[in-house]
Write a protein that holds these residues in place. Structure first.
Motif, PDB file in Angstrom:
ATOM      1  N   HIS A 126       0.825  -1.206   0.000  1.00  0.00           N
ATOM      2  CA  HIS A 126       0.000   0.000   0.000  1.00  0.00           C
ATOM      3  C   HIS A 126       0.858   1.254   0.000  1.00  0.00           C
ATOM      4  O   HIS A 126       0.597   2.208  -0.751  1.00  0.00           O
ATOM      5  CB  HIS A 126      -0.915   0.004   1.232  1.00  0.00           C
ATOM      6  N   THR A 127       1.876   1.279   0.847  1.00  0.00           N
ATOM      7  CA  THR A 127       2.699   2.489   0.975  1.00  0.00           C
ATOM      8  C   THR A 127       3.548   2.718  -0.253  1.00  0.00           C
ATOM      9  O   THR A 127       3.598   3.833  -0.801  1.00  0.00           O
ATOM     10  CB  THR A 127       3.586   2.376   2.230  1.00  0.00           C
ATOM     11  N   VAL A 128       4.248   1.675  -0.719  1.00  0.00           N
ATOM     12  CA  VAL A 128       5.160   1.835  -1.852  1.00  0.00           C
ATOM     13  C   VAL A 128       4.392   2.115  -3.137  1.00  0.00           C
ATOM     14  O   VAL A 128       4.784   2.989  -3.931  1.00  0.00           O
ATOM     15  CB  VAL A 128       6.051   0.586  -1.994  1.00  0.00           C
ATOM     16  N   SER A 129       3.301   1.396  -3.374  1.00  0.00           N
ATOM     17  CA  SER A 129       2.539   1.616  -4.608  1.00  0.00           C
ATOM     18  C   SER A 129       1.930   3.007  -4.638  1.00  0.00           C
ATOM     19  O   SER A 129       1.932   3.680  -5.685  1.00  0.00           O
ATOM     20  CB  SER A 129       1.448   0.557  -4.758  1.00  0.00           C
ATOM     21  N   LEU A 130       1.409   3.465  -3.497  1.00  0.00           N
ATOM     22  CA  LEU A 130       0.847   4.813  -3.467  1.00  0.00           C
ATOM     23  C   LEU A 130       1.934   5.856  -3.675  1.00  0.00           C
ATOM     24  O   LEU A 130       1.727   6.839  -4.407  1.00  0.00           O
ATOM     25  CB  LEU A 130       0.134   5.052  -2.137  1.00  0.00           C
ATOM     26  N   ALA A 131       3.095   5.657  -3.055  1.00  0.00           N
ATOM     27  CA  ALA A 131       4.195   6.610  -3.240  1.00  0.00           C
ATOM     28  C   ALA A 131       4.644   6.643  -4.693  1.00  0.00           C
ATOM     29  O   ALA A 131       4.967   7.718  -5.230  1.00  0.00           O
ATOM     30  CB  ALA A 131       5.356   6.238  -2.330  1.00  0.00           C
ATOM     31  N   TYR A 184      -1.050  10.826   8.206  1.00  0.00           N
ATOM     32  CA  TYR A 184      -2.033   9.979   8.885  1.00  0.00           C
ATOM     33  C   TYR A 184      -3.466  10.461   8.666  1.00  0.00           C
ATOM     34  O   TYR A 184      -4.338   9.686   8.281  1.00  0.00           O
ATOM     35  CB  TYR A 184      -1.747   9.918  10.384  1.00  0.00           C
ATOM     36  N   GLY A 185      -3.741  11.751   8.919  1.00  0.00           N
ATOM     37  CA  GLY A 185      -5.110  12.253   8.929  1.00  0.00           C
ATOM     38  C   GLY A 185      -5.848  12.028   7.635  1.00  0.00           C
ATOM     39  O   GLY A 185      -7.005  11.569   7.631  1.00  0.00           O
ATOM     40  N   ALA A 186      -5.217  12.338   6.502  1.00  0.00           N
ATOM     41  CA  ALA A 186      -5.892  12.176   5.214  1.00  0.00           C
ATOM     42  C   ALA A 186      -6.212  10.715   4.938  1.00  0.00           C
ATOM     43  O   ALA A 186      -7.307  10.377   4.472  1.00  0.00           O
ATOM     44  CB  ALA A 186      -5.024  12.751   4.095  1.00  0.00           C
ATOM     45  N   PHE A 187      -5.261   9.811   5.231  1.00  0.00           N
ATOM     46  CA  PHE A 187      -5.493   8.395   4.965  1.00  0.00           C
ATOM     47  C   PHE A 187      -6.548   7.812   5.898  1.00  0.00           C
ATOM     48  O   PHE A 187      -7.289   6.901   5.507  1.00  0.00           O
ATOM     49  CB  PHE A 187      -4.183   7.617   5.097  1.00  0.00           C
ATOM     50  N   ALA A 188      -6.629   8.323   7.120  1.00  0.00           N
ATOM     51  CA  ALA A 188      -7.673   7.850   8.032  1.00  0.00           C
ATOM     52  C   ALA A 188      -9.054   8.215   7.499  1.00  0.00           C
ATOM     53  O   ALA A 188      -9.999   7.425   7.591  1.00  0.00           O
ATOM     54  CB  ALA A 188      -7.458   8.435   9.422  1.00  0.00           C
ATOM     55  N   MET A 189      -9.191   9.424   6.938  1.00  0.00           N
ATOM     56  CA  MET A 189     -10.477   9.827   6.370  1.00  0.00           C
ATOM     57  C   MET A 189     -10.804   9.055   5.096  1.00  0.00           C
ATOM     58  O   MET A 189     -11.966   8.735   4.826  1.00  0.00           O
ATOM     59  CB  MET A 189     -10.462  11.317   6.067  1.00  0.00           C
ATOM     60  N   LEU A 190      -9.775   8.763   4.309  1.00  0.00           N
ATOM     61  CA  LEU A 190      -9.984   8.066   3.041  1.00  0.00           C
ATOM     62  C   LEU A 190     -10.038   6.559   3.212  1.00  0.00           C
ATOM     63  O   LEU A 190     -10.180   5.829   2.215  1.00  0.00           O
ATOM     64  CB  LEU A 190      -8.849   8.432   2.072  1.00  0.00           C
ATOM     65  N   GLY A 241       4.014   9.924  -6.659  1.00  0.00           N
ATOM     66  CA  GLY A 241       5.268  10.546  -7.065  1.00  0.00           C
ATOM     67  C   GLY A 241       5.325  10.799  -8.559  1.00  0.00           C
ATOM     68  O   GLY A 241       5.707  11.886  -9.010  1.00  0.00           O
ATOM     69  N   LEU A 242       4.942   9.800  -9.356  1.00  0.00           N
ATOM     70  CA  LEU A 242       4.952   9.971 -10.810  1.00  0.00           C
ATOM     71  C   LEU A 242       3.942  11.024 -11.241  1.00  0.00           C
ATOM     72  O   LEU A 242       4.241  11.879 -12.102  1.00  0.00           O
ATOM     73  CB  LEU A 242       4.644   8.636 -11.483  1.00  0.00           C
ATOM     74  N   ALA A 243       2.751  11.009 -10.663  1.00  0.00           N
ATOM     75  CA  ALA A 243       1.723  11.978 -11.042  1.00  0.00           C
ATOM     76  C   ALA A 243       2.142  13.405 -10.681  1.00  0.00           C
ATOM     77  O   ALA A 243       1.940  14.335 -11.472  1.00  0.00           O
ATOM     78  CB  ALA A 243       0.400  11.630 -10.360  1.00  0.00           C
ATOM     79  N   GLY A 283      -8.724   6.898  -4.439  1.00  0.00           N
ATOM     80  CA  GLY A 283      -9.114   8.116  -3.736  1.00  0.00           C
ATOM     81  C   GLY A 283      -7.924   8.759  -3.049  1.00  0.00           C
ATOM     82  O   GLY A 283      -7.743   9.992  -3.104  1.00  0.00           O
ATOM     83  N   ALA A 284      -7.078   7.953  -2.398  1.00  0.00           N
ATOM     84  CA  ALA A 284      -5.879   8.489  -1.757  1.00  0.00           C
ATOM     85  C   ALA A 284      -4.919   9.070  -2.792  1.00  0.00           C
ATOM     86  O   ALA A 284      -4.310  10.122  -2.570  1.00  0.00           O
ATOM     87  CB  ALA A 284      -5.188   7.397  -0.942  1.00  0.00           C
ATOM     88  N   ALA A 285      -4.790   8.388  -3.938  1.00  0.00           N
ATOM     89  CA  ALA A 285      -3.905   8.895  -4.990  1.00  0.00           C
ATOM     90  C   ALA A 285      -4.392  10.237  -5.517  1.00  0.00           C
ATOM     91  O   ALA A 285      -3.603  11.168  -5.735  1.00  0.00           O
ATOM     92  CB  ALA A 285      -3.802   7.874  -6.120  1.00  0.00           C
ATOM     93  N   LEU A 286      -5.706  10.362  -5.736  1.00  0.00           N
ATOM     94  CA  LEU A 286      -6.264  11.617  -6.227  1.00  0.00           C
ATOM     95  C   LEU A 286      -6.056  12.755  -5.233  1.00  0.00           C
ATOM     96  O   LEU A 286      -5.580  13.841  -5.599  1.00  0.00           O
ATOM     97  CB  LEU A 286      -7.753  11.434  -6.517  1.00  0.00           C
ATOM     98  N   VAL A 287      -6.393  12.511  -3.986  1.00  0.00           N
ATOM     99  CA  VAL A 287      -6.304  13.572  -2.974  1.00  0.00           C
ATOM    100  C   VAL A 287      -4.861  13.983  -2.730  1.00  0.00           C
ATOM    101  O   VAL A 287      -4.535  15.172  -2.686  1.00  0.00           O
ATOM    102  CB  VAL A 287      -6.976  13.103  -1.669  1.00  0.00           C
ATOM    103  N   MET A 288      -3.957  13.019  -2.585  1.00  0.00           N
ATOM    104  CA  MET A 288      -2.568  13.359  -2.277  1.00  0.00           C
ATOM    105  C   MET A 288      -1.865  13.987  -3.480  1.00  0.00           C
ATOM    106  O   MET A 288      -1.011  14.866  -3.310  1.00  0.00           O
ATOM    107  CB  MET A 288      -1.821  12.120  -1.803  1.00  0.00           C
TER     108      MET A 288
END
Length: 535
Positions: free
Chosen positions: A76-81, A211-217, A85-87, A141-146
């Motif tokens: 989860h962490t590496v794929s999201l990063a 933490y906060g954003a991922f907890a909401m998402l 990161g690329l986006a 959703g996490a990818a879009l928001v971050m």
């Protein structure tokens, strides 16, 4: 035979005092000691995590790290990063190239708008999206928001580097028959590589500790798992082991960034003959370019602004007790400004030592400070609590403890700004002042500090901006009965009182706008942001 007696000069009763050489020798010893002490204090969270992790023993550590959950968290962490990161690299570089290299209309306005998402904290971004679109959750959703929240960390340094780089190389490439795509790939991208690497580093470190954003998402990462272990299971040993994995990931990212940045192209420095080129005419691509910038700004800034306005107008009933927003604003500013002053003052000796002495020790002290940024706020907060209970118990549950926690947590931001400002000061300035008999401390006070005053202001602004919106560390370190805008906002959002939380989110965003404008002004004014500023 007569002898002549040699005469000796009379003894003087006035002590000659220390020579300039001895003063410089003393200063040369004091500076690394002070820098080392500051680095040690900022590294205390890392020491705490390592000590707590050893409490579990090898067998427990092997069982924990061998669980399938660890593989899931790592993926989860590496794929999201990787995706974010690329986006952010594509969006940040694309926006910077359109603004700095083409005849895009209203460039100054687009620069400010493209940087303004930094004024909205990540967890407020998550709140705005989730409150309007409840289906925005999970990985995408996490990818879009971050991505919409963090791409300005790439845009600002890349725009500054493109503005300060010599455009003649691109014109020569075009005169040799290379098309726009070839020039972009072979010339422009290598010039911007150090800034791209530094921006990707910042984006990744933010993702690792968020933490906060991922907890909401409702997206689970190492940071959310660490918070769960600390808050619900009260298992500090297991949480510290997970935090060590985050530190290892951050160290890997730092090493990759260093190798990528060293391979970057030539960027013209201050005082050289950098010549801006003529903007590339967009022609028929003007409207698509404007539409692309509007879509970017509308997604990253328009959605949060609309969500805050919507909930401020609509409001929402809540059974939770109300709090005075003005009192919380004063409390938040008091803690944030004090922590900004402490962090900025502490960053000066570390940045000076790294600037004056390009040694392994200096680089190690500087890198150690950046590793702390990968730790979640709750890990830093618990480290501060641990050392306060053991060695400074009167400070426990007192306001200074929260200030120290903020200063340690956001020290890397202050160090980044001070170090980048020092990089623009010629090294010979201090040597000339010392050769005239000026004491080292006087040189620092009368020569060096005035030259880096803009960097000190930027460091103060960045730490104050980030501290005023900090959430997880505040939940643990705030004195009993003390709330800030972030903690009160979190109280309402956990109860799904979106309208009640909106005023606090709006005030936090408004407080962040001046600091973002300051950073944007540095880009608009043509001030070069060197590679150190992107770390």
């Amino acid at each position: 035979m007569s002898t002549t007696r040699s005469t000796r000069p009379p003894r003087t009763l006035v002590h000659p005092g220390p020579s300039p050489l001895s003063q410089r020798w003393r200063a040369g010893r004091v500076l690394p000691l002070v820098a080392g002490l500051v680095a040690l204090v900022t590294a205390c969270p890392l020491l705490f995590v390592a000590l707590e992790a050893t409490q579990s023993g090898w067998d427990s550590a092997e069982r924990l790290l061998g669980r399938p959950l660890i593989v899931t968290l790592l993926w989860h962490t590496v794929s999201l990063a990787a995706v974010v990161g690329l986006a952010t690299l594509v969006l940040g570089f694309g926006a910077a190239w359109l603004i700095e290299r083409t005849d895009l209309p209203a460039k100054r306005t687009w620069t400010v708008l493209a940087a303004m998402p930094l004024a909205v904290p990540e967890f407020v971004h998550g709140y705005c999206w989730v409150s309007l679109f409840p289906t925005v959750q999970g990985f995408w959703g996490a990818a879009l928001v971050m991505t919409s929240s963090l791409y300005p960390l790439v845009f600002l340094p890349v725009a500054a580097v493109l503005r300060r780089s010599d455009a003649s190389t691109e014109e020569v490439a075009r005169s040799l028959g290379h098309g726009r795509a070839a020039v972009l790939w072979r010339v422009t991208l290598p010039q911007a590589r150090p800034a791209l690497a530094g921006g990707a580093l910042l984006v990744t470190l933010y993702l690792l500790g968020e933490y906060g954003a991922f907890a909401m998402l409702r997206y689970t990462t190492f940071a959310t798992a660490i918070y769960t272990q600390f808050e619900t299971a009260f298992d500090t040993a297991s949480a510290s082991l997970l935090a060590l994995v985050l530190v290892a990931l951050a160290l890997l990212v730092l090493l990759l960034e260093g190798r990528t940045a060293r391979r970057g192209g030539r960027v013209v420095r201050e005082g050289s003959t950098a010549r801006p080129g003529r903007p590339l005419p967009l022609g028929g691509w003007t409207r698509p370019a404007l539409a692309a910038m509007a879509a970017l700004v509308g997604t990253a800034l328009g959605v949060p602004v609309y969500a805050l306005g919507y909930w401020l107008v609509r409001g929402s009933s809540t059974t939770l007790p109300s709090a005075s927003i003005w009192a919380l604003t004063a409390t938040t500013l008091g803690y944030a400004l004090t922590a900004a002053a402490v962090a900025t003052a502490a960053a000066v000796p570390v940045a000076l030592y790294a600037w004056r002495r390009d040694t392994r020790l200096a680089r190690a002290l500087e890198r150690t400070a950046y590793l702390t940024r990968a730790l979640p706020g709750i890990a830093v907060a618990l480290a501060v609590v641990f050392f306060a209970i053991r060695y400074a118990q009167p400070l426990y549950q007192q306001p200074p403890l929260l200030v120290v926690g903020y200063a340690v947590l956001f020290f890397p931001l202050a160090l980044t700004a001070v170090r980048s400002s020092l990089a623009q000061v010629p090294h010979g300035v201090e040597d000339v002042a010392r050769s005239l008999g000026t004491a080292p401390l006087s040189v620092l006070r009368r020569v060096t500090l005035p030259l880096i005053l803009p960097g000190l202001g930027a460091a103060f602004a960045m730490v104050a901006l980030t501290a005023s919106t900090e959430l997880t560390a505040t939940l643990l370190l705030a004195p009993t009965g003390t709330d800030t805008l972030a903690t009160q906002f979190w109280t309402y959002t956990t109860g799904l009182a979106w309208g009640a939380a909106a005023p606090y989110a709006a005030v936090m965003t408004a407080l962040s706008v001046p600091a973002v404008l300051l950073l944007t002004r540095r880009t608009l004014g043509g001030t070069r942001i060197p590679r150190e500023a992107t770390r």
